[in-house]
Design a protein around this motif. Structure first.
Motif, PDB file in Angstrom:
ATOM      1  N   SER A  31     -10.123  14.667  10.522  1.00 52.82           N
ATOM      2  CA  SER A  31      -9.722  14.693   8.916  1.00 52.82           C
ATOM      3  C   SER A  31     -10.627  15.786   8.424  1.00 52.82           C
ATOM      4  CB  SER A  31      -9.311  14.266   7.898  1.00 52.82           C
ATOM      5  OG  SER A  31      -8.102  13.055   8.284  1.00 52.82           O
ATOM      6  N   THR A  32     -11.601  15.683   8.636  1.00 50.84           N
ATOM      7  CA  THR A  32     -12.469  16.649   7.885  1.00 50.84           C
ATOM      8  C   THR A  32     -13.262  17.214   7.999  1.00 50.84           C
ATOM      9  OG1 THR A  32     -14.387  14.891   8.549  1.00 50.84           O
ATOM     10  CG2 THR A  32     -12.987  14.314   6.186  1.00 50.84           C
ATOM     11  N   TYR A  33     -12.715  17.984   9.539  1.00 50.46           N
ATOM     12  CA  TYR A  33     -13.064  18.865  10.590  1.00 50.46           C
ATOM     13  C   TYR A  33     -12.755  20.039   9.703  1.00 50.46           C
ATOM     14  CZ  TYR A  33     -14.468  20.902  14.841  1.00 50.46           C
ATOM     15  OH  TYR A  33     -15.157  21.508  15.970  1.00 50.46           O
ATOM     16  N   ARG A  34     -14.540  21.157   9.508  1.00 49.03           N
ATOM     17  CA  ARG A  34     -13.867  22.178   9.218  1.00 49.03           C
ATOM     18  C   ARG A  34     -15.536  22.803   9.664  1.00 49.03           C
ATOM     19  NH1 ARG A  34     -10.002  19.036   7.137  1.00 49.03           N
ATOM     20  NH2 ARG A  34      -9.286  20.033   5.649  1.00 49.03           N
ATOM     21  N   SER A  35     -15.031  23.982   9.971  1.00 47.33           N
ATOM     22  CA  SER A  35     -16.094  25.586  10.138  1.00 47.33           C
ATOM     23  C   SER A  35     -16.153  26.054   9.830  1.00 47.33           C
ATOM     24  CB  SER A  35     -15.782  25.735  11.937  1.00 47.33           C
ATOM     25  OG  SER A  35     -14.735  24.695  12.033  1.00 47.33           O
ATOM     26  N   LYS A  36     -15.157  26.412   9.378  1.00 49.43           N
ATOM     27  CA  LYS A  36     -15.636  27.857   8.761  1.00 49.43           C
ATOM     28  C   LYS A  36     -15.971  28.362   7.107  1.00 49.43           C
ATOM     29  CE  LYS A  36     -10.288  28.217   6.377  1.00 49.43           C
ATOM     30  NZ  LYS A  36      -8.993  29.040   6.197  1.00 49.43           N
ATOM     31  N   ASN A  37     -16.871  29.743   6.408  1.00 52.81           N
ATOM     32  CA  ASN A  37     -17.167  29.694   5.103  1.00 52.81           C
ATOM     33  C   ASN A  37     -18.074  29.172   4.904  1.00 52.81           C
ATOM     34  OD1 ASN A  37     -15.498  31.972   4.367  1.00 52.81           O
ATOM     35  ND2 ASN A  37     -13.679  30.109   3.870  1.00 52.81           N
TER      36      ASN A  37
ATOM     37  N   ASP B  58     -10.593  15.005  -1.272  1.00 55.19           N
ATOM     38  CA  ASP B  58     -10.917  13.111  -2.026  1.00 55.19           C
ATOM     39  C   ASP B  58     -11.004  12.356  -0.073  1.00 55.19           C
ATOM     40  OD1 ASP B  58     -11.028  13.377  -4.434  1.00 55.19           O
ATOM     41  OD2 ASP B  58      -8.578  13.592  -4.473  1.00 55.19           O
ATOM     42  N   VAL B  59     -11.183  12.852   0.219  1.00 52.57           N
ATOM     43  CA  VAL B  59     -10.816  12.495   2.283  1.00 52.57           C
ATOM     44  C   VAL B  59     -12.543  12.472   3.056  1.00 52.57           C
ATOM     45  CG1 VAL B  59      -9.880  12.411   4.576  1.00 52.57           C
ATOM     46  CG2 VAL B  59      -8.823  13.585   2.831  1.00 52.57           C
ATOM     47  N   ASN B  60     -12.998  11.239   3.125  1.00 47.63           N
ATOM     48  CA  ASN B  60     -14.495  10.946   3.865  1.00 47.63           C
ATOM     49  C   ASN B  60     -13.879  10.375   5.371  1.00 47.63           C
ATOM     50  OD1 ASN B  60     -15.019   8.129   3.735  1.00 47.63           O
ATOM     51  ND2 ASN B  60     -14.294   9.290   1.365  1.00 47.63           N
ATOM     52  N   GLN B  61     -15.139  10.184   6.294  1.00 46.99           N
ATOM     53  CA  GLN B  61     -15.257   9.589   7.257  1.00 46.99           C
ATOM     54  C   GLN B  61     -16.652   9.470   7.476  1.00 46.99           C
ATOM     55  OE1 GLN B  61     -16.631  10.441  10.271  1.00 46.99           O
ATOM     56  NE2 GLN B  61     -16.705  12.648   9.768  1.00 46.99           N
ATOM     57  N   TRP B  62     -17.413   8.525   7.260  1.00 43.50           N
ATOM     58  CA  TRP B  62     -18.241   8.295   8.516  1.00 43.50           C
ATOM     59  C   TRP B  62     -18.311   7.617   9.966  1.00 43.50           C
ATOM     60  CZ3 TRP B  62     -20.485   3.346   9.664  1.00 43.50           C
ATOM     61  CH2 TRP B  62     -19.709   2.421   8.884  1.00 43.50           C
ATOM     62  N   ALA B  63     -18.838   7.992  10.576  1.00 45.36           N
ATOM     63  CA  ALA B  63     -19.371   7.500  12.202  1.00 45.36           C
ATOM     64  C   ALA B  63     -20.693   7.323  12.802  1.00 45.36           C
ATOM     65  CB  ALA B  63     -18.868   8.347  12.988  1.00 45.36           C
TER      66      ALA B  63
ATOM     67  N   ILE C 209     -15.220   4.912  10.563  1.00 48.22           N
ATOM     68  CA  ILE C 209     -14.429   4.483   9.622  1.00 48.22           C
ATOM     69  C   ILE C 209     -14.045   5.515   9.133  1.00 48.22           C
ATOM     70  CG2 ILE C 209     -14.183   2.774   7.521  1.00 48.22           C
ATOM     71  CD1 ILE C 209     -15.942   1.202   8.712  1.00 48.22           C
ATOM     72  N   ALA C 210     -13.026   5.963   8.266  1.00 43.95           N
ATOM     73  CA  ALA C 210     -11.877   7.943   8.091  1.00 43.95           C
ATOM     74  C   ALA C 210     -11.464   6.876   6.784  1.00 43.95           C
ATOM     75  CB  ALA C 210     -11.528   8.157   8.318  1.00 43.95           C
ATOM     76  N   GLU C 211     -11.290   6.797   6.047  1.00 41.35           N
ATOM     77  CA  GLU C 211      -9.933   6.982   4.868  1.00 41.35           C
ATOM     78  C   GLU C 211      -9.887   8.112   3.968  1.00 41.35           C
ATOM     79  OE1 GLU C 211     -12.392   3.968   1.118  1.00 41.35           O
ATOM     80  OE2 GLU C 211     -13.554   5.405   1.301  1.00 41.35           O
ATOM     81  N   ASN C 212      -8.456   8.401   4.536  1.00 40.12           N
ATOM     82  CA  ASN C 212      -7.905   9.513   4.176  1.00 40.12           C
ATOM     83  C   ASN C 212      -6.584   9.571   3.655  1.00 40.12           C
ATOM     84  OD1 ASN C 212      -6.717   8.654   6.317  1.00 40.12           O
ATOM     85  ND2 ASN C 212      -8.375   9.287   7.825  1.00 40.12           N
ATOM     86  N   GLY C 213      -5.156  10.533   3.581  1.00 36.80           N
ATOM     87  CA  GLY C 213      -4.174   9.890   3.456  1.00 36.80           C
ATOM     88  C   GLY C 213      -3.488   9.183   4.471  1.00 36.80           C
ATOM     89  N   TYR C 214      -3.773   9.415   5.462  1.00 41.70           N
ATOM     90  CA  TYR C 214      -2.547   8.464   6.832  1.00 41.70           C
ATOM     91  C   TYR C 214      -2.914   6.871   6.889  1.00 41.70           C
ATOM     92  CZ  TYR C 214      -4.706   9.482  11.078  1.00 41.70           C
ATOM     93  OH  TYR C 214      -6.075  10.103  11.648  1.00 41.70           O
ATOM     94  N   ALA C 215      -4.261   6.432   6.082  1.00 41.59           N
ATOM     95  CA  ALA C 215      -4.719   5.008   6.558  1.00 41.59           C
ATOM     96  C   ALA C 215      -5.297   5.264   5.166  1.00 41.59           C
ATOM     97  CB  ALA C 215      -4.848   4.731   7.328  1.00 41.59           C
ATOM     98  N   LYS C 216      -5.263   3.704   4.519  1.00 40.06           N
ATOM     99  CA  LYS C 216      -6.031   3.701   3.692  1.00 40.06           C
ATOM    100  C   LYS C 216      -7.330   3.399   4.202  1.00 40.06           C
ATOM    101  CE  LYS C 216      -3.006   0.772   0.238  1.00 40.06           C
ATOM    102  NZ  LYS C 216      -2.690  -0.217  -0.721  1.00 40.06           N
ATOM    103  N   LYS C 217      -8.060   2.296   5.277  1.00 37.58           N
ATOM    104  CA  LYS C 217      -9.369   3.044   6.397  1.00 37.58           C
ATOM    105  C   LYS C 217      -9.031   2.477   7.256  1.00 37.58           C
ATOM    106  CE  LYS C 217     -13.024   1.661   4.399  1.00 37.58           C
ATOM    107  NZ  LYS C 217     -13.566   0.168   3.213  1.00 37.58           N
ATOM    108  N   TYR C 218      -9.294   3.942   7.791  1.00 32.88           N
ATOM    109  CA  TYR C 218      -8.989   4.292   9.790  1.00 32.88           C
ATOM    110  C   TYR C 218     -10.303   3.743  10.223  1.00 32.88           C
ATOM    111  CZ  TYR C 218      -8.000   6.616  14.001  1.00 32.88           C
ATOM    112  OH  TYR C 218      -7.822   6.898  14.839  1.00 32.88           O
ATOM    113  N   LYS C 219      -9.872   2.795  10.951  1.00 31.30           N
ATOM    114  CA  LYS C 219     -11.477   2.247  11.642  1.00 31.30           C
ATOM    115  C   LYS C 219     -11.231   2.535  13.245  1.00 31.30           C
ATOM    116  CE  LYS C 219     -11.540  -1.482   8.847  1.00 31.30           C
ATOM    117  NZ  LYS C 219     -11.603  -3.091   8.517  1.00 31.30           N
ATOM    118  N   ASN C 220     -11.985   2.888  13.715  1.00 30.50           N
ATOM    119  CA  ASN C 220     -12.351   3.592  15.293  1.00 30.50           C
ATOM    120  C   ASN C 220     -13.259   3.171  16.412  1.00 30.50           C
ATOM    121  OD1 ASN C 220     -11.908   5.457  17.109  1.00 30.50           O
ATOM    122  ND2 ASN C 220     -12.460   7.051  16.041  1.00 30.50           N
TER     123      ASN C 220
END
Lengths: 290, 290, 290
Positions: free
Chosen positions: A126-132, A185-190, A208-219
């Motif tokens: 979700s936080t993956y951005r390359s440009k600018n 507002d979306v963040n993740q750490w690994a 662990i990610a906090e984003n739109g489709y899950a309160k706390k996403y764990k992977n």
């Protein structure tokens, strides 16, 4: 005149795929093929200017990479940056892969460098951005290095302020990494570790990610490799809040540049339907670097 | 086998921009970055065949250049031509930059070679056409050279017969140029001079255009450069029928190929609203040629 | 580091064209210009890995090749493949030109290698498919070689199972070829011969296709070349179920890489209106290989 290096990778598989329990089908598939140009100018006084342009294309059809809506992705969407480096580290401007990804999910994806149908579907992008982006990279200090990249939304639709940061550490056979990114507002750490033990290499990360489709996403994910001569045997297993994914792979290195390989990969949605569904594939392929 | 030269430029800025008096925003911006291939074959008897393919891309996002409507521009939109040259001069076929522009507006744009947010917004580009052209270039005769390019409309929407012509003259420190172009009923001409005086260089052009949005559009520009070691100080001021534009710039040449720079540029619409509005930017950047 | 060969062709004409009996118009036209990268890695033990990426562009406008609906074609639409070759022959994966075409229509198109306004409009291209293929190429056995390529439909709209096969034979001045392709229910085959007789070269092919727009479509073509020093005189005549096409051409080879040429080409619809109409063109051009 100039000393530009042209490089690239063709990575193509023939696969028997099964999607959402339907009939299996044969496909020829691309695994993140690319073509790039890069160069370094030694300015003197420890200062170096460098650039990288990297294009992604589909080695099965010849098409440039496409977005999920079928429109063409940025032509130099993989990398397009200029950099000044010195004893202070490096400052980079433009379009480049998030270091938080390189430091974690990508680092342990040893069987086919996180490409194609066996790529990591559970990592939260979700936080993956390359440009600018403007990025700063520290020099390596006793095996420790870090980086910080930022971009403003620039008024572009769907874009907000981004911070992407990574830390990498290497000490002999032990490798560790950390990545954190925040987009709006979306963040993740690994956190990632990798250990080389003779013919074996073991790696793992946890996110662990906090984003739109899950309160706390764990992977989390484990990867293991056993090398024997030109052969590599791979096991890769991931488990997340909404599903599982595993891959069994075999690589035979014909040379440093070229390998033939086979894998079986399977992704399910045991604990949710947020992802793109069930999928399995038996694949054979050729990867050629140039 | 073949002797192709690969060349290019990454030119990227970080800018604080203000558009039409709104809030200022931070952006990473491209300044006409490019990637090209060119080659010359010496056929013998004074005859040479050559080609040039030049691609424009956005160094901030990695996207190929876009048209104003957001659709992709021609991939080799900057240059795509083949040429035969001999004692008679040169004949060129294909897609190439109008010589009337190179001889005038481009020639005096010394601070950042007419790119990015400080590029010349007042020059009338109504007759600017690159594609489907046949061009003839005279040899240089005692510092004097000239060119003539033509294209037919070919039944393409918005295209009509084009004539584009330029004359350039160099005598020691004195450089002069003239450009004239006519596309359908629209035409423009411009006259340019440039003078090198020790550490100073002064340039100016004056343009008159007859086109759709003004009965007679007039536009003039002055440019001055002061060089001191690796530093260049620039002043660029343009004044046209419908507005003004100026840029104050500083370049520091790290090497022949790489510079870092800063500028402040401001465009207003003091005498009309035909142009794209008020704009100012404070920019810092890196330009790297390869 | 790597040994990639960059190669290409600019082939541009100035033509006076007449379409469907309308007024004639002047155009600058592209004749299948291209830019490519290829490389071979000698792995040892007789094994070689190789790749080819070939991009088609329009040398008159700088645009990448377009589909008939005006949308961009695949960027590497001409060739995008990776191959492993050994004493067993070669296995190729990806996007590549049908061998059934190379073995027949292309082989005898000597005046301008089947490009531009004089390209073969009568050959039936209904089975022509490049993407998602697996191909096998035999080694050459006493002048005889063969190939077989296949692709599955992969669920893509308009795509079905494809088989494309070709046989080529060379014995001194005598060259023969056969091509057969089947895409879904559509199929075509063609037989070709070419004979070198001193300064003369004669070629011919005959094709039969069963497809949607004709129960049985028949098409034949003759080509003759006479060489005299740097000059080549060409005659090319095709006759099909629904029309005729002929070209008279003259090539002057300035070098091995560069030629200037002229031709007159004419296509009619004497026996049907299925094709794209009547067309004639008087063309002059330059072709430069690099």
């Amino acid at each position: 005149q100039s000393s530009v290096t042209l490089y690239g990778r063709l990575n193509t598989t023939v696969e028997n795929q099964k999607v959402n329990g339907g009939l299996s089908k044969w496909v020829v598939a691309n695994n993140s093929s690319r073509l790039g140009f890069k160069g370094v100018e030694d300015i003197g006084g420890g200062l170096k200017a460098s650039f990288n342009l990297e294009h992604g294309f589909q080695s099965d059809t010849g098409t440039q990479n496409l977005l999920s809506d079928g429109k063409p992705a940025a032509f130099w969407g993989r990398e397009a940056w200029v950099q000044l480096a010195g004893s202070f580290g490096a400052v980079r401007l433009g379009n480049f892969t998030p270091e938080s990804y390189f430091a974690t999910a990508d680092y342990i994806s040893m069987h086919n460098h996180d490409t194609g149908s066996s790529s990591d579907e559970l990592y939260d992008f979700s936080t993956y951005r390359s440009k600018n982006k403007v990025g700063y990279f520290t020099p390596s200090m006793g095996g420790l290095s870090a980086s910080l990249s930022m971009s403003a939304g620039e008024g572009n639709s769907g874009e907000k302020r981004l911070i992407d940061t990574a830390v990498n550490y290497v000490a002999g056979p032990f490798h560790a990494g950390f990545g954190y990114a925040k987009h709006g507002d979306v963040n993740q750490w690994a956190l990632r570790g990798l250990y080389e033990m003779g013919a074996f290499t073991f790696g793992a990360y946890y996110q662990i990610a906090e984003n739109g489709y899950a309160k706390k996403y764990k992977n989390g994910r484990l990867a293991a490799m056993y090398s024997m001569g030109a052969s590599e045997f791979h096991l890769n297993y991931g488990r997340a809040t909404d599903g599982d994914q595993y891959t069994l792979g075999y690589n035979y290195n014909l040379s440093k540049r070229t390998k033939v390989y086979a894998y079986y990969t399977d992704r399910d949605t045991a604990r949710g339907t947020a992802r793109s569904g069930e999928f399995s594939s038996l694949a054979m392929g050729v990867r050629h670097n140039f």
